[in-house]
Design an enzyme around this catalytic site. Structure first.
Site, PDB file in Angstrom:
ATOM      1  N   GLY A 139      -1.905  -7.786  -6.937  1.00 16.36           N
ATOM      2  CA  GLY A 139      -1.940  -6.542  -7.692  1.00 16.36           C
ATOM      3  C   GLY A 139      -0.593  -6.351  -8.363  1.00 16.36           C
ATOM      4  CG  HIS A 183      -2.705   2.065  -9.936  1.00 18.65           C
ATOM      5  ND1 HIS A 183      -3.903   1.396 -10.072  1.00 18.65           N
ATOM      6  CD2 HIS A 183      -2.126   1.580  -8.811  1.00 18.65           C
ATOM      7  CE1 HIS A 183      -4.056   0.567  -9.046  1.00 18.65           C
ATOM      8  NE2 HIS A 183      -2.988   0.653  -8.280  1.00 18.65           N
ATOM      9  CB  CYS A 235      -7.983  -0.444 -12.325  1.00 19.61           C
ATOM     10  SG  CYS A 235      -6.680  -0.774 -11.107  1.00 19.61           S
ATOM     11  CG  ASN A 256       5.307  -0.178  -1.843  1.00 23.45           C
ATOM     12  OD1 ASN A 256       5.984  -0.720  -2.702  1.00 23.45           O
ATOM     13  ND2 ASN A 256       3.992  -0.167  -1.878  1.00 23.45           N
ATOM     14  CG  ASP A 257       4.205  -4.817  -1.468  1.00 21.65           C
ATOM     15  OD1 ASP A 257       4.118  -3.660  -1.925  1.00 21.65           O
ATOM     16  OD2 ASP A 257       3.432  -5.727  -1.831  1.00 21.65           O
ATOM     17  N   GLY A 263       0.824  -1.205   0.000  1.00 22.01           N
ATOM     18  CA  GLY A 263       0.000   0.000   0.000  1.00 22.01           C
ATOM     19  C   GLY A 263       0.854   1.249   0.000  1.00 22.01           C
TER      20      GLY A 263
END
Length: 334
Positions: free
Chosen positions: A143, A167, A177, A113-114, A75
């Protein structure tokens, strides 16, 4: 065994992976559990502590040997290090997960963030002569995540939202999406999107009364190995979308390396070769010749490795200059 241990945890949309790493950058143990996407942050913090306890037990390590913990979360991370929000973890909003987990562990916790952690994990696997000035990373899982490293330092932007490659719009009037927009790369190249498209194509072929029954029995990799036309088409559409997005990143950033991680990257060269070829056709010649497309160095553990390395660096286990991140990570094979 080095007494300065760090743990890296990668919370994904499907699985949560964790590694225990020594101060000399050897992966001592790893473990994976399913992710409960509906769980509140407190429950996830408890899961993280349980994973850490399991890793320490597996290696017969004392808890006081644990020096720091890093966590990659799917996220947006705000400049003040709070977890802002996520499509993947809908129950999370404005969460100070560093404090939440740190209070349970009594050691420093670093959150990012991952995909940023995955980018750092791959960077840490490279020897100094192979270190790129610009690295672009995409994780293709539940995602599509994105991250950019410039000289080993994550590009964050004013609001901490830089790197949202998932995105980028690859088809303005295309599929809806989860973010609410249309035609995002996320709607074409995530593992979720590819499987959904394959199910749709199989349903069109067989015209079943219950299309969900087709989706529930899907094994995309097996279908690809068996030459299933619907599987080939679903992957081809994903590759086309990915090529469009990566070609744009190559033209804008001129990276030496594009790293693909996440579950879809398990397809290996079946994924990277057509993306590399597509980028060669659609990008400016000079950056297209320079860039190399590859899979993440530590496979599904790359994000966890990056989280462990980052936590060790920021907590003082290792010197804090970013160039330490180029030292290689090894695995204990004893």
């Amino acid at each position: 065994m080095d007494s300065r241990l760090t743990v890296g945890i990668d919370v994904g949309g499907t699985k949560t992976a964790a590694v225990l790493m020594s101060g000399c950058r050897t992966v001592l143990a790893d473990t994976v559990e399913p992710t409960d996407r509906s769980a509140p942050p407190e429950q996830s913090a408890s899961q993280c502590r349980r994973l850490i306890d399991s890793l320490l037990e597996m290696t017969h390590s004392a808890r006081d040997a644990l020096h720091a913990v890093g966590v990659g979360l799917p996220g947006l991370i705000a400049p003040d290090r709070t977890f802002r929000d996520s499509i993947i973890l809908p129950a999370w909003r404005d969460v100070d997960f560093e404090s939440l987990l740190g209070s349970r562990l009594g050691v420093p916790v670093t959150v990012d963030n991952d995909t940023t952690m995955a980018a750092l994990g791959h960077f840490a696997s490279l020897r100094p002569h192979g270190r790129p000035r610009c690295l672009v990373c995409l994780t293709l899982g539940t995602g599509v995540g994105g991250a950019v490293l410039l000289d080993g330092i994550p590009l964050r932007g004013s609001d901490g939202t830089a790197g949202q490659i998932g995105h980028l719009v690859v088809e303005p009037s295309g599929r809806r999406c989860d973010c609410g927009s249309k035609g995002c790369l996320n709607a074409y190249a995530s593992g979720t999107a590819i499987s959904a498209r394959y199910a749709e194509l199989k349903a069109e072929e067989s015209r079943p009364h219950d299309a969900s029954a087709v989706a529930s029995n899907i094994d995309l990799r097996t279908a690809l190995r068996n030459g299933d036309d619907a599987a080939d088409r679903a992957l081809r559409e994903a590759v086309n979308a990915l090529t469009t997005a990566v070609s744009g990143m190559v033209n804008v950033l001129n990276p030496e390396l594009v790293v693909l991680g996440g579950g879809v990257a398990g397809l290996g060269r079946r994924l990277t070769d057509p993306v590399q070829a597509g980028v060669s056709r659609h990008s400016f010649p000079a950056p297209a010749r320079r860039v190399r497309v590859c899979v993440a160095a530590h496979g599904p553990l790359t994000g966890a490795v990056g989280a462990a390395v980052t936590a060790g660096m920021l907590s003082g286990t290792e010197p804090s200059d970013s160039f330490r991140l180029c030292h290689t990570v090894e695995r204990d094979t004893r």
